[in-house]
Design a protein around this motif. Structure first.
Motif, PDB file in Angstrom:
ATOM      1  N   LEU A  18     -34.320 -21.578  43.701  1.00 18.27           N
ATOM      2  CA  LEU A  18     -33.156 -20.768  43.344  1.00 18.27           C
ATOM      3  C   LEU A  18     -31.887 -21.609  43.293  1.00 18.27           C
ATOM      4  CD1 LEU A  18     -33.880 -17.551  45.451  1.00 18.27           C
ATOM      5  CD2 LEU A  18     -34.119 -17.830  42.978  1.00 18.27           C
ATOM      6  N   THR A  19     -31.775 -22.568  44.199  1.00 19.26           N
ATOM      7  CA  THR A  19     -30.619 -23.463  44.187  1.00 19.26           C
ATOM      8  C   THR A  19     -30.575 -24.278  42.903  1.00 19.26           C
ATOM      9  OG1 THR A  19     -30.669 -23.619  46.599  1.00 19.26           O
ATOM     10  CG2 THR A  19     -29.425 -25.306  45.438  1.00 19.26           C
ATOM     11  N   SER A  20     -31.738 -24.673  42.402  1.00 18.73           N
ATOM     12  CA  SER A  20     -31.777 -25.432  41.153  1.00 18.73           C
ATOM     13  C   SER A  20     -31.303 -24.566  39.982  1.00 18.73           C
ATOM     14  CB  SER A  20     -33.189 -25.966  40.889  1.00 18.73           C
ATOM     15  OG  SER A  20     -34.080 -24.932  40.501  1.00 18.73           O
ATOM     16  N   LEU A  21     -31.619 -23.264  40.025  1.00 15.76           N
ATOM     17  CA  LEU A  21     -31.144 -22.363  38.972  1.00 15.76           C
ATOM     18  C   LEU A  21     -29.627 -22.232  39.016  1.00 15.76           C
ATOM     19  CD1 LEU A  21     -33.759 -19.444  39.076  1.00 15.76           C
ATOM     20  CD2 LEU A  21     -33.806 -21.531  37.693  1.00 15.76           C
ATOM     21  N   ILE A  22     -29.080 -22.086  40.231  1.00 12.74           N
ATOM     22  CA  ILE A  22     -27.626 -21.987  40.377  1.00 12.74           C
ATOM     23  C   ILE A  22     -26.951 -23.259  39.883  1.00 12.74           C
ATOM     24  CG2 ILE A  22     -25.759 -21.835  42.073  1.00 12.74           C
ATOM     25  CD1 ILE A  22     -27.702 -20.067  43.745  1.00 12.74           C
ATOM     26  N   SER A  23     -27.534 -24.399  40.233  1.00  8.34           N
ATOM     27  CA  SER A  23     -26.965 -25.677  39.790  1.00  8.34           C
ATOM     28  C   SER A  23     -26.964 -25.781  38.268  1.00  8.34           C
ATOM     29  CB  SER A  23     -27.771 -26.831  40.398  1.00  8.34           C
ATOM     30  OG  SER A  23     -27.275 -28.076  39.964  1.00  8.34           O
ATOM     31  N   ALA A  24     -28.011 -25.232  37.651  1.00  7.50           N
ATOM     32  CA  ALA A  24     -28.137 -25.332  36.194  1.00  7.50           C
ATOM     33  C   ALA A  24     -27.067 -24.539  35.458  1.00  7.50           C
ATOM     34  CB  ALA A  24     -29.523 -24.863  35.760  1.00  7.50           C
ATOM     35  N   ILE A  25     -26.559 -23.448  36.073  1.00 12.09           N
ATOM     36  CA  ILE A  25     -25.604 -22.585  35.360  1.00 12.09           C
ATOM     37  C   ILE A  25     -24.174 -22.706  35.887  1.00 12.09           C
ATOM     38  CG2 ILE A  25     -27.440 -20.924  34.839  1.00 12.09           C
ATOM     39  CD1 ILE A  25     -26.241 -19.080  36.988  1.00 12.09           C
ATOM     40  N   LYS A  26     -23.955 -23.521  36.923  1.00 15.93           N
ATOM     41  CA  LYS A  26     -22.664 -23.512  37.622  1.00 15.93           C
ATOM     42  C   LYS A  26     -21.493 -23.981  36.776  1.00 15.93           C
ATOM     43  CE  LYS A  26     -23.444 -28.015  39.877  1.00 15.93           C
ATOM     44  NZ  LYS A  26     -22.429 -28.769  39.139  1.00 15.93           N
ATOM     45  N   ASP A  27     -21.748 -24.745  35.729  1.00 17.16           N
ATOM     46  CA  ASP A  27     -20.650 -25.238  34.900  1.00 17.16           C
ATOM     47  C   ASP A  27     -20.505 -24.455  33.599  1.00 17.16           C
ATOM     48  OD1 ASP A  27     -19.878 -27.274  36.698  1.00 17.16           O
ATOM     49  OD2 ASP A  27     -21.498 -28.555  35.984  1.00 17.16           O
ATOM     50  N   GLY A  28     -21.087 -23.243  33.574  1.00 15.12           N
ATOM     51  CA  GLY A  28     -20.909 -22.369  32.416  1.00 15.12           C
ATOM     52  C   GLY A  28     -21.847 -22.628  31.262  1.00 15.12           C
ATOM     53  N   GLU A  29     -22.984 -23.280  31.553  1.00 18.16           N
ATOM     54  CA  GLU A  29     -23.936 -23.580  30.484  1.00 18.16           C
ATOM     55  C   GLU A  29     -24.438 -22.298  29.811  1.00 18.16           C
ATOM     56  OE1 GLU A  29     -23.981 -27.113  33.208  1.00 18.16           O
ATOM     57  OE2 GLU A  29     -23.850 -24.920  33.402  1.00 18.16           O
ATOM     58  N   ASN A  30     -24.679 -22.397  28.518  1.00 15.63           N
ATOM     59  CA  ASN A  30     -25.196 -21.268  27.757  1.00 15.63           C
ATOM     60  C   ASN A  30     -26.649 -20.996  28.167  1.00 15.63           C
ATOM     61  OD1 ASN A  30     -26.827 -20.272  25.216  1.00 15.63           O
ATOM     62  ND2 ASN A  30     -24.705 -19.666  24.866  1.00 15.63           N
ATOM     63  N   LEU A  31     -26.948 -19.750  28.522  1.00  8.28           N
ATOM     64  CA  LEU A  31     -28.283 -19.420  29.024  1.00  8.28           C
ATOM     65  C   LEU A  31     -29.359 -19.575  27.955  1.00  8.28           C
ATOM     66  CD1 LEU A  31     -27.472 -16.338  31.291  1.00  8.28           C
ATOM     67  CD2 LEU A  31     -27.800 -18.708  31.972  1.00  8.28           C
ATOM     68  N   ASP A  65     -29.326 -21.743  25.599  1.00  2.98           N
ATOM     69  CA  ASP A  65     -29.581 -23.189  25.482  1.00  2.98           C
ATOM     70  C   ASP A  65     -30.475 -23.672  26.623  1.00  2.98           C
ATOM     71  OD1 ASP A  65     -28.037 -23.295  23.212  1.00  2.98           O
ATOM     72  OD2 ASP A  65     -26.236 -24.067  24.228  1.00  2.98           O
ATOM     73  N   LEU A  66     -30.255 -23.128  27.824  1.00  2.00           N
ATOM     74  CA  LEU A  66     -31.092 -23.526  28.962  1.00  2.00           C
ATOM     75  C   LEU A  66     -32.545 -23.098  28.755  1.00  2.00           C
ATOM     76  CD1 LEU A  66     -28.706 -22.715  31.955  1.00  2.00           C
ATOM     77  CD2 LEU A  66     -29.423 -24.979  31.178  1.00  2.00           C
ATOM     78  N   ILE A  67     -32.733 -21.889  28.235  1.00  2.00           N
ATOM     79  CA  ILE A  67     -34.097 -21.419  27.940  1.00  2.00           C
ATOM     80  C   ILE A  67     -34.746 -22.337  26.906  1.00  2.00           C
ATOM     81  CG2 ILE A  67     -35.450 -19.540  26.924  1.00  2.00           C
ATOM     82  CD1 ILE A  67     -33.321 -17.618  28.118  1.00  2.00           C
ATOM     83  N   ALA A  68     -33.988 -22.656  25.870  1.00  4.92           N
ATOM     84  CA  ALA A  68     -34.523 -23.523  24.813  1.00  4.92           C
ATOM     85  C   ALA A  68     -34.865 -24.910  25.336  1.00  4.92           C
ATOM     86  CB  ALA A  68     -33.514 -23.630  23.670  1.00  4.92           C
ATOM     87  N   SER A  69     -34.125 -25.367  26.356  1.00  6.01           N
ATOM     88  CA  SER A  69     -34.383 -26.706  26.895  1.00  6.01           C
ATOM     89  C   SER A  69     -35.684 -26.755  27.694  1.00  6.01           C
ATOM     90  CB  SER A  69     -33.212 -27.147  27.780  1.00  6.01           C
ATOM     91  OG  SER A  69     -33.192 -26.442  29.006  1.00  6.01           O
ATOM     92  N   ILE A  70     -36.153 -25.614  28.143  1.00  6.02           N
ATOM     93  CA  ILE A  70     -37.410 -25.549  28.904  1.00  6.02           C
ATOM     94  C   ILE A  70     -38.586 -25.199  28.003  1.00  6.02           C
ATOM     95  CG2 ILE A  70     -38.586 -24.399  30.846  1.00  6.02           C
ATOM     96  CD1 ILE A  70     -35.774 -23.749  31.964  1.00  6.02           C
ATOM     97  N   LYS A  71     -38.301 -24.391  27.007  1.00  7.19           N
ATOM     98  CA  LYS A  71     -39.360 -23.871  26.131  1.00  7.19           C
ATOM     99  C   LYS A  71     -39.661 -24.857  25.004  1.00  7.19           C
ATOM    100  CE  LYS A  71     -38.196 -20.722  23.162  1.00  7.19           C
ATOM    101  NZ  LYS A  71     -37.776 -19.444  22.519  1.00  7.19           N
ATOM    102  N   SER A  72     -40.942 -25.093  24.744  1.00  4.53           N
ATOM    103  CA  SER A  72     -41.350 -25.872  23.573  1.00  4.53           C
ATOM    104  C   SER A  72     -42.335 -25.043  22.763  1.00  4.53           C
ATOM    105  CB  SER A  72     -41.990 -27.199  23.996  1.00  4.53           C
ATOM    106  OG  SER A  72     -43.110 -26.969  24.823  1.00  4.53           O
ATOM    107  N   LYS A  73     -42.307 -25.236  21.472  1.00  4.91           N
ATOM    108  CA  LYS A  73     -43.140 -24.427  20.585  1.00  4.91           C
ATOM    109  C   LYS A  73     -44.619 -24.606  20.922  1.00  4.91           C
ATOM    110  CE  LYS A  73     -43.857 -23.320  15.699  1.00  4.91           C
ATOM    111  NZ  LYS A  73     -43.628 -21.876  15.970  1.00  4.91           N
ATOM    112  N   GLY A  74     -45.297 -23.478  21.128  1.00  6.66           N
ATOM    113  CA  GLY A  74     -46.713 -23.507  21.443  1.00  6.66           C
ATOM    114  C   GLY A  74     -47.029 -23.894  22.876  1.00  6.66           C
ATOM    115  N   GLY A  75     -45.982 -24.021  23.727  1.00  7.26           N
ATOM    116  CA  GLY A  75     -46.192 -24.482  25.101  1.00  7.26           C
ATOM    117  C   GLY A  75     -46.357 -23.343  26.101  1.00  7.26           C
TER     118      GLY A  75
END
Length: 257
Positions: free
Chosen positions: A197-210, A212-222
């Motif tokens: 959960l702390t890693s999730l908070i760290s990922a969004i703490k600077d106002g990152e677009n959600l 974009d974050l989903i897209a950074s984890i998701k790969s086509k067919g993965g």
């Protein structure tokens, strides 16, 4: 030193008291009829007072009783509380107008905090016909507070911020259940959950677009895409939104009881 008295010392009052105890500018007292709550007050060294003494001696009275008990309480308070005493209600569904009718001529505020207040991480909406920086400052000490301009927004806050943590806890509970199949016996599930959960908070703490974050984890067919597709096909987003609406509608229903 400002004297703050709590009427009803259940879960929400305990969270508010724990947060306020960190500020030496506040002197806190409590009133309750429940033996376990009285024992908690004693354990926390919080003075226990009669209803009359608490109402007379407090600068600010915070009402934390269940909605069904509110009007009987107000009828008693109306006979003893000074008109200069500030009154805060945290009861879901009890409207400001009804409170003003039950306690005529008083300085009344509706506040809707959440359980994070105990660690000064609470989020509170405040609604009143009166402006008062002191009330706002108290709840800002407990986390983040803001004034809303309608009772409808208080109901939304009740569901989204007040009830919302329970929705997330259900997801976290299942996350931890699935960790049983992963972790060795010497690794704590809760430690892993907190780090996750702390890693999730760290990922969004600077106002990152959600997105974009989903897209950074998701790969086509993965694997991520496979899991997300199932959530989307089951209308998970709509189900979550419907849960928020159900809680919000219940808050509105309570105001008409």
């Amino acid at each position: 030193m400002r004297k703050i008295g709590f009427i009803g010392c259940g879960h929400m009052a305990k969270a508010l008291i724990k947060g306020l105890q960190k500020n030496s500018a506040f002197s806190i007292s409590g009133h309750d009829r429940n033996e376990s709550n009285l024992a908690w007050l004693e354990h926390e060294s919080i003075p226990q007072k009669s209803l009359a003494d608490l109402c007379i001696e407090s600068d600010i009275v915070v009402i934390c009783v269940k909605p069904k008990d509110m009007y009987e309480l107000c009828a008693t308070m109306n006979k003893i509380i000074d008109k200069e005493t500030k009154i805060i209600s945290v009861a879901a569904g009890v409207t400001l107008e009804n409170l003003k009718t039950a306690l005529p001529g008083r300085k009344i505020f509706r506040a809707m905090p959440n359980i994070g207040a105990k660690d000064n991480l609470g989020i509170t909406s405040i609604f009143s016909s009166k402006e008062d920086n002191e009330i706002l400052e108290i709840f800002n000490f407990l986390g983040k507070a803001f004034v809303v301009d309608s009772e409808e927004k208080i109901n939304l806050h009740t569901s989204l911020i007040g009830s919302g943590p329970a929705f997330y806890f259900e997801i976290i509970n299942e996350f931890e259940n699935r960790l049983d199949g992963l972790l060795p016996d010497n690794v704590s599930k809760r430690d892993v959950t907190l780090l996750f959960l702390t890693s999730l908070i760290s990922a969004i703490k600077d106002g990152e677009n959600l997105d974009d974050l989903i897209a950074s984890i998701k790969s086509k067919g993965g694997t991520t895409e496979a899991g997300l597709n199932l959530l989307y096909n089951k209308n998970f987003i709509q189900i979550f939104s419907n849960a928020v609406d159900a809680a919000k509608n219940r808050a509105a229903d309570l105001s008409m009881d």
